[in-house]
Design a protein around this motif. Sequence first.
Motif, PDB file in Angstrom:
ATOM      1  N   VAL A 198      65.178  39.298  36.027  1.00 46.21           N
ATOM      2  CA  VAL A 198      65.783  40.631  35.939  1.00 46.21           C
ATOM      3  C   VAL A 198      66.147  40.948  34.490  1.00 46.21           C
ATOM      4  O   VAL A 198      65.872  42.047  33.985  1.00 46.21           O
ATOM      5  CB  VAL A 198      67.030  40.721  36.845  1.00 46.21           C
ATOM      6  CG1 VAL A 198      67.786  42.026  36.583  1.00 46.21           C
ATOM      7  CG2 VAL A 198      66.639  40.641  38.313  1.00 46.21           C
ATOM      8  N   LEU A 199      66.748  39.991  33.796  1.00 47.55           N
ATOM      9  CA  LEU A 199      67.168  40.210  32.414  1.00 47.55           C
ATOM     10  C   LEU A 199      65.967  40.393  31.484  1.00 47.55           C
ATOM     11  O   LEU A 199      66.010  41.196  30.544  1.00 47.55           O
ATOM     12  CB  LEU A 199      68.027  39.040  31.931  1.00 47.55           C
ATOM     13  CG  LEU A 199      69.318  38.781  32.711  1.00 47.55           C
ATOM     14  CD1 LEU A 199      70.078  37.605  32.116  1.00 47.55           C
ATOM     15  CD2 LEU A 199      70.189  40.019  32.753  1.00 47.55           C
ATOM     16  N   SER A 200      64.910  39.651  31.740  1.00 48.07           N
ATOM     17  CA  SER A 200      63.711  39.775  30.921  1.00 48.07           C
ATOM     18  C   SER A 200      63.073  41.152  31.092  1.00 48.07           C
ATOM     19  O   SER A 200      62.697  41.809  30.108  1.00 48.07           O
ATOM     20  CB  SER A 200      62.708  38.675  31.295  1.00 48.07           C
ATOM     21  OG  SER A 200      61.570  38.720  30.452  1.00 48.07           O
ATOM     22  N   TYR A 201      62.959  41.598  32.335  1.00 48.21           N
ATOM     23  CA  TYR A 201      62.447  42.949  32.587  1.00 48.21           C
ATOM     24  C   TYR A 201      63.352  43.991  31.925  1.00 48.21           C
ATOM     25  O   TYR A 201      62.880  44.969  31.343  1.00 48.21           O
ATOM     26  CB  TYR A 201      62.386  43.224  34.091  1.00 48.21           C
ATOM     27  CG  TYR A 201      61.212  42.586  34.803  1.00 48.21           C
ATOM     28  CD1 TYR A 201      59.901  42.897  34.462  1.00 48.21           C
ATOM     29  CD2 TYR A 201      61.407  41.684  35.849  1.00 48.21           C
ATOM     30  CE1 TYR A 201      58.822  42.328  35.120  1.00 48.21           C
ATOM     31  CE2 TYR A 201      60.339  41.111  36.522  1.00 48.21           C
ATOM     32  CZ  TYR A 201      59.047  41.430  36.153  1.00 48.21           C
ATOM     33  OH  TYR A 201      57.985  40.868  36.811  1.00 48.21           O
ATOM     34  N   ALA A 202      64.672  43.785  32.032  1.00 50.42           N
ATOM     35  CA  ALA A 202      65.621  44.748  31.490  1.00 50.42           C
ATOM     36  C   ALA A 202      65.495  44.879  29.977  1.00 50.42           C
ATOM     37  O   ALA A 202      65.575  45.993  29.430  1.00 50.42           O
ATOM     38  CB  ALA A 202      67.047  44.343  31.866  1.00 50.42           C
ATOM     39  N   LEU A 203      65.315  43.769  29.285  1.00 50.30           N
ATOM     40  CA  LEU A 203      65.194  43.829  27.830  1.00 50.30           C
ATOM     41  C   LEU A 203      63.926  44.583  27.426  1.00 50.30           C
ATOM     42  O   LEU A 203      63.958  45.400  26.489  1.00 50.30           O
ATOM     43  CB  LEU A 203      65.178  42.417  27.239  1.00 50.30           C
ATOM     44  CG  LEU A 203      65.034  42.352  25.712  1.00 50.30           C
ATOM     45  CD1 LEU A 203      66.145  43.139  25.022  1.00 50.30           C
ATOM     46  CD2 LEU A 203      65.037  40.904  25.224  1.00 50.30           C
ATOM     47  N   MET A 204      62.821  44.330  28.131  1.00 48.06           N
ATOM     48  CA  MET A 204      61.587  45.059  27.829  1.00 48.06           C
ATOM     49  C   MET A 204      61.785  46.560  28.033  1.00 48.06           C
ATOM     50  O   MET A 204      61.384  47.379  27.198  1.00 48.06           O
ATOM     51  CB  MET A 204      60.441  44.558  28.706  1.00 48.06           C
ATOM     52  CG  MET A 204      59.802  43.270  28.250  1.00 48.06           C
ATOM     53  SD  MET A 204      59.112  43.287  26.566  1.00 48.06           S
ATOM     54  CE  MET A 204      57.974  44.674  26.651  1.00 48.06           C
ATOM     55  N   VAL A 205      62.423  46.938  29.143  1.00 49.53           N
ATOM     56  CA  VAL A 205      62.657  48.353  29.424  1.00 49.53           C
ATOM     57  C   VAL A 205      63.575  48.962  28.367  1.00 49.53           C
ATOM     58  O   VAL A 205      63.357  50.095  27.905  1.00 49.53           O
ATOM     59  CB  VAL A 205      63.260  48.535  30.837  1.00 49.53           C
ATOM     60  CG1 VAL A 205      63.704  49.989  31.046  1.00 49.53           C
ATOM     61  CG2 VAL A 205      62.251  48.145  31.901  1.00 49.53           C
ATOM     62  N   SER A 206      64.604  48.215  27.967  1.00 49.71           N
ATOM     63  CA  SER A 206      65.535  48.700  26.958  1.00 49.71           C
ATOM     64  C   SER A 206      64.822  49.015  25.648  1.00 49.71           C
ATOM     65  O   SER A 206      65.040  50.067  25.035  1.00 49.71           O
ATOM     66  CB  SER A 206      66.639  47.660  26.720  1.00 49.71           C
ATOM     67  OG  SER A 206      67.533  48.085  25.713  1.00 49.71           O
ATOM     68  N   VAL A 207      63.955  48.119  25.217  1.00 45.11           N
ATOM     69  CA  VAL A 207      63.214  48.342  23.977  1.00 45.11           C
ATOM     70  C   VAL A 207      62.231  49.495  24.142  1.00 45.11           C
ATOM     71  O   VAL A 207      62.111  50.349  23.259  1.00 45.11           O
ATOM     72  CB  VAL A 207      62.481  47.053  23.546  1.00 45.11           C
ATOM     73  CG1 VAL A 207      61.532  47.335  22.389  1.00 45.11           C
ATOM     74  CG2 VAL A 207      63.484  45.982  23.153  1.00 45.11           C
ATOM     75  N   LEU A 208      61.548  49.547  25.274  1.00 43.34           N
ATOM     76  CA  LEU A 208      60.567  50.607  25.511  1.00 43.34           C
ATOM     77  C   LEU A 208      61.217  51.984  25.554  1.00 43.34           C
ATOM     78  O   LEU A 208      60.572  52.995  25.244  1.00 43.34           O
ATOM     79  CB  LEU A 208      59.814  50.346  26.819  1.00 43.34           C
ATOM     80  CG  LEU A 208      58.857  49.152  26.817  1.00 43.34           C
ATOM     81  CD1 LEU A 208      58.296  48.913  28.214  1.00 43.34           C
ATOM     82  CD2 LEU A 208      57.726  49.367  25.826  1.00 43.34           C
ATOM     83  N   ASN A 209      62.487  52.038  25.965  1.00 43.17           N
ATOM     84  CA  ASN A 209      63.198  53.313  26.032  1.00 43.17           C
ATOM     85  C   ASN A 209      63.696  53.793  24.670  1.00 43.17           C
ATOM     86  O   ASN A 209      64.222  54.904  24.556  1.00 43.17           O
ATOM     87  CB  ASN A 209      64.389  53.207  26.995  1.00 43.17           C
ATOM     88  CG  ASN A 209      63.954  53.191  28.446  1.00 43.17           C
ATOM     89  OD1 ASN A 209      62.815  53.524  28.765  1.00 43.17           O
ATOM     90  ND2 ASN A 209      64.855  52.806  29.338  1.00 43.17           N
ATOM     91  N   SER A 210      63.568  52.978  23.646  1.00 40.21           N
ATOM     92  CA  SER A 210      63.990  53.351  22.297  1.00 40.21           C
ATOM     93  C   SER A 210      63.002  54.346  21.685  1.00 40.21           C
ATOM     94  O   SER A 210      61.796  54.311  21.977  1.00 40.21           O
ATOM     95  CB  SER A 210      64.074  52.121  21.395  1.00 40.21           C
ATOM     96  OG  SER A 210      64.937  51.144  21.931  1.00 40.21           O
ATOM     97  N   GLU A 211      63.505  55.210  20.821  1.00 41.63           N
ATOM     98  CA  GLU A 211      62.629  56.162  20.143  1.00 41.63           C
ATOM     99  C   GLU A 211      61.631  55.448  19.234  1.00 41.63           C
ATOM    100  O   GLU A 211      60.508  55.920  19.033  1.00 41.63           O
ATOM    101  CB  GLU A 211      63.461  57.156  19.326  1.00 41.63           C
ATOM    102  CG  GLU A 211      64.283  58.116  20.193  1.00 41.63           C
ATOM    103  CD  GLU A 211      65.047  59.124  19.349  1.00 41.63           C
ATOM    104  OE1 GLU A 211      64.911  59.070  18.100  1.00 41.63           O
ATOM    105  OE2 GLU A 211      65.764  59.955  19.938  1.00 41.63           O
ATOM    106  N   ASP A 212      62.041  54.319  18.688  1.00 40.98           N
ATOM    107  CA  ASP A 212      61.181  53.557  17.785  1.00 40.98           C
ATOM    108  C   ASP A 212      60.660  52.284  18.458  1.00 40.98           C
ATOM    109  O   ASP A 212      60.567  51.228  17.834  1.00 40.98           O
ATOM    110  CB  ASP A 212      61.934  53.203  16.502  1.00 40.98           C
ATOM    111  CG  ASP A 212      63.228  52.429  16.774  1.00 40.98           C
ATOM    112  OD1 ASP A 212      63.656  52.386  17.940  1.00 40.98           O
ATOM    113  OD2 ASP A 212      63.791  51.864  15.804  1.00 40.98           O
TER     114      ASP A 212
END
Length: 293
Positions: A198-212
């Motif tokens: 869950v945490l690994s998926y969450a970190l990927m989503v968090s980065v992907l949601n960034s403007e950069d």
Amino acid sequence: MTQSKSTHFGKVTIVGVGLIGASLGLALKRAGVVDAVYGVGRSKANLDQAIAMGAIDAVISLEDAAKQSQVIVLCVPVAQMRATFTVLEPLLEPHTLMTDAGSTKGDVILAAKKVLGKKACQFVPAHPIAGGAQHGAAAAKADLFDGKQTIICQLQENAKVDVELMTQFWESTGARVRKIGAVQHDAIFAAVSHLPHVLSYALMVSVLNSEDAQEKLQHAGAGFRDFTRIAASSPEMWRDICLANRTAILKELDQYLSVAGHLRELIAKEDAAGLEKAFAKASKARQEWDGSK
């Protein structure tokens, strides 16, 4: 139990020939403990790959698997177990044993008992603690289970001789078998397997949601790569695991969020001593754990 050279499992059918299923086929053939390995699955391309690499000998239907197999191994996502049991139940021969590779056990056992009824005694639940970031038969390897744990959560209905036979079955793949209860299993793996995914998926989503996002990914190094490796795992499988074991996972996630909140507070307060103390505790425990394995 030490694998007996005389133990033979006849015709084995693997339902769901992905990374685990195809690796199981390769491992059983390497051990020389089967007459044939059959595959049941949805994707023709994946099944063709499994045949080409020697993981299975032929593709059959689930109905034929129930009639022809001495052992049936369910390697489908846990949400599909009930439907699979439903098809197998009326056709299951008395001599056929079933086991599985599901990452949750409470829900699978409940489904087995409700659907199989008196035939539930023919099902010996298991969970091989092996895998990889990639999924599908193409990622399979014969040594996937070597030295890894496989957990057996036997039912009260299981005959001792059947549990011993399935222990030998999993040991033939190179695995080390341990037996624990289903409730304990689901609580343990919520913490050490399900939460990390869950945490690994969450970190990927968090980065992907960034403007950069693309800029960040271009500069990401080994730490980010290691932490997010398991985010490449099967989304379907992990969706089902999260829902099947949601109570235990939510408990672990809440505890993690509490710790993360505490660390956030330390960072906000610029509490260097507090941060170092927390990090030192984790670092020491990680090194000790690594050294003990």
